[in-house]
Motif scaffolding. Structure first.
Motif, PDB file in Angstrom:
ATOM      1  N   THR A  57     -14.200  73.402 -16.161  1.00 36.98           N
ATOM      2  CA  THR A  57     -13.474  74.569 -16.662  1.00 36.98           C
ATOM      3  C   THR A  57     -13.386  75.722 -15.668  1.00 36.98           C
ATOM      4  O   THR A  57     -12.619  76.669 -15.872  1.00 36.98           O
ATOM      5  CB  THR A  57     -14.138  75.085 -17.948  1.00 36.98           C
ATOM      6  N   SER A  58     -14.187  75.667 -14.608  1.00 37.94           N
ATOM      7  CA  SER A  58     -14.118  76.724 -13.601  1.00 37.94           C
ATOM      8  C   SER A  58     -14.429  76.127 -12.233  1.00 37.94           C
ATOM      9  O   SER A  58     -15.121  75.110 -12.124  1.00 37.94           O
ATOM     10  CB  SER A  58     -15.106  77.858 -13.912  1.00 37.94           C
ATOM     11  N   ARG A 101      -6.409  73.315  -8.046  1.00 35.42           N
ATOM     12  CA  ARG A 101      -5.883  73.330  -9.406  1.00 35.42           C
ATOM     13  C   ARG A 101      -5.199  72.001  -9.691  1.00 35.42           C
ATOM     14  O   ARG A 101      -4.697  71.331  -8.792  1.00 35.42           O
ATOM     15  CB  ARG A 101      -4.892  74.468  -9.590  1.00 35.42           C
ATOM     16  N   GLY A 102      -5.200  71.614 -10.978  1.00 39.57           N
ATOM     17  CA  GLY A 102      -4.567  70.368 -11.370  1.00 39.57           C
ATOM     18  C   GLY A 102      -3.073  70.378 -11.090  1.00 39.57           C
ATOM     19  O   GLY A 102      -2.467  71.431 -10.870  1.00 39.57           O
ATOM     20  N   ASP A 155      -0.578  70.039 -12.931  1.00 37.64           N
ATOM     21  CA  ASP A 155       0.230  70.796 -13.895  1.00 37.64           C
ATOM     22  C   ASP A 155      -0.197  72.253 -13.977  1.00 37.64           C
ATOM     23  O   ASP A 155       0.250  72.995 -14.868  1.00 37.64           O
ATOM     24  CB  ASP A 155       0.148  70.153 -15.276  1.00 37.64           C
ATOM     25  N   GLY A 156      -1.071  72.683 -13.070  1.00 39.43           N
ATOM     26  CA  GLY A 156      -1.549  74.063 -13.080  1.00 39.43           C
ATOM     27  C   GLY A 156      -2.687  74.298 -14.051  1.00 39.43           C
ATOM     28  O   GLY A 156      -3.191  75.408 -14.159  1.00 39.43           O
ATOM     29  N   LYS A 157      -3.086  73.242 -14.759  1.00 42.29           N
ATOM     30  CA  LYS A 157      -4.174  73.341 -15.722  1.00 42.29           C
ATOM     31  C   LYS A 157      -5.354  72.502 -15.241  1.00 42.29           C
ATOM     32  O   LYS A 157      -5.178  71.421 -14.704  1.00 42.29           O
ATOM     33  CB  LYS A 157      -3.729  72.861 -17.102  1.00 42.29           C
ATOM     34  N   GLY A 158      -6.540  73.011 -15.463  1.00 41.93           N
ATOM     35  CA  GLY A 158      -7.719  72.271 -15.058  1.00 41.93           C
ATOM     36  C   GLY A 158      -7.850  72.199 -13.545  1.00 41.93           C
ATOM     37  O   GLY A 158      -7.182  72.931 -12.799  1.00 41.93           O
ATOM     38  N   TYR A 159      -8.740  71.302 -13.102  1.00 45.54           N
ATOM     39  CA  TYR A 159      -9.018  71.173 -11.677  1.00 45.54           C
ATOM     40  C   TYR A 159      -8.980  69.709 -11.269  1.00 45.54           C
ATOM     41  O   TYR A 159      -9.107  68.807 -12.093  1.00 45.54           O
ATOM     42  CB  TYR A 159     -10.382  71.787 -11.341  1.00 45.54           C
TER      43      TYR A 159
END
Length: 249
Positions: A219-220, A165-166, A168-172
């Motif tokens: 996105t996944s 996970r990125g 910041d918890g968003k994206g990868y």
């Protein structure tokens, strides 16, 4: 004088942001990186002025903070000459001398060589409204101890990749772990998933550390993927490589 040149650099960069101009540096460094073997007392770096006017050149080495003032930086190297005039179509050799302060012997250390070119002031009869820019070139310097395990050439293939996970918890992001004592320089990184390519930028891996490279538009998390990269070798050449990426948690 050092502070004057630093101020001039800031002013010209701000001026450049306000005008649309085309300009190129005249002073050229004949290398994209410097490798300093620990058993050598000094290495040399060649500069040339490919322009048609003389230039005032200041050179210094920093430890990673590109905004640090040259007079406040402490590095285990002496650089000579540190300030000089370079006439058009002429060359100059910089001598980088190791001053023997202790550095890590189990891994590489990295510094940065800075070359600042300041053009001459407009003379009488010349266009006084012409925008003049100071150009700064900054390249990596790798201090390489003797007896390190493996080799710099094989280090990129030893990196371990995974999708996480990125930050910041968003994206990868791609997480790359470098188990070697060498810096791994990556000019490009891309993730290949099911025939699609996702850009992951560029950067470098410190010895024995991990770095995150955000993956654009992913996105996944895929169950299977491959990373394609271009590593930069000691001579500045690009070497393509690819590795399987472990499944994310």
């Amino acid at each position: 004088m050092k502070r004057l040149i630093k101020t001039l650099t800031t002013a010209t960069l701000l001026a450049a942001s306000a005008f649309c101009v085309q300009a190129n540096a005249s002073v050229v460094v004949a290398a994209t990186r410097v490798v300093f073997p620990a058993n050598e007392r000094e290495v040399t770096v060649k500069l040339s002025n490919d322009g048609n006017t003389p230039a005032l050149v200041q050179a210094w080495i920093d430890t990673g903070d590109q905004n640090a003032s040259p007079e406040q930086i402490k590095v285990p190297f002496t650089l000579t000459p540190s300030m000089f005039r370079l006439d058009p179509k002429k060359g100059q050799t910089l001598r980088m001398i190791y001053t023997k302060e202790p550095l890590a012997q189990d891994k590489e250390s990295m510094f940065w060589l800075n070359v600042l070119e300041v053009p001459p002031k407009a003379g009488a009869g010349e266009d006084m409204n012409k925008l003049q820019l100071a150009f700064r070139t900054r390249i990596k310097v790798f201090f390489r101890p003797q007896g390190l395990q493996g080799s710099a050439q094989e280090a990129p293939s030893k990196a371990q990749w995974s999708i996480v996970r990125g930050a910041d918890g968003k994206g990868y992001a791609l997480q790359a772990t470098n188990p070697t004592p060498y810096f791994v320089n990556l000019g490009s990184i891309a993730l290949e998933v099911g025939g699609k390519t996702y850009d992951a930028g560029s950067g470098y891996l410190k010895p024995g550390s991990s770095e995150l490279f955000p993956i654009a538009n992913l996105t996944s998390a895929p169950s299977a993927a491959e990373v394609n990269y271009t590593s930069i070798n000691d001579w500045g050449g690009g070497v393509k490589g690819k590795q399987a990426v472990s499944a994310s948690n």
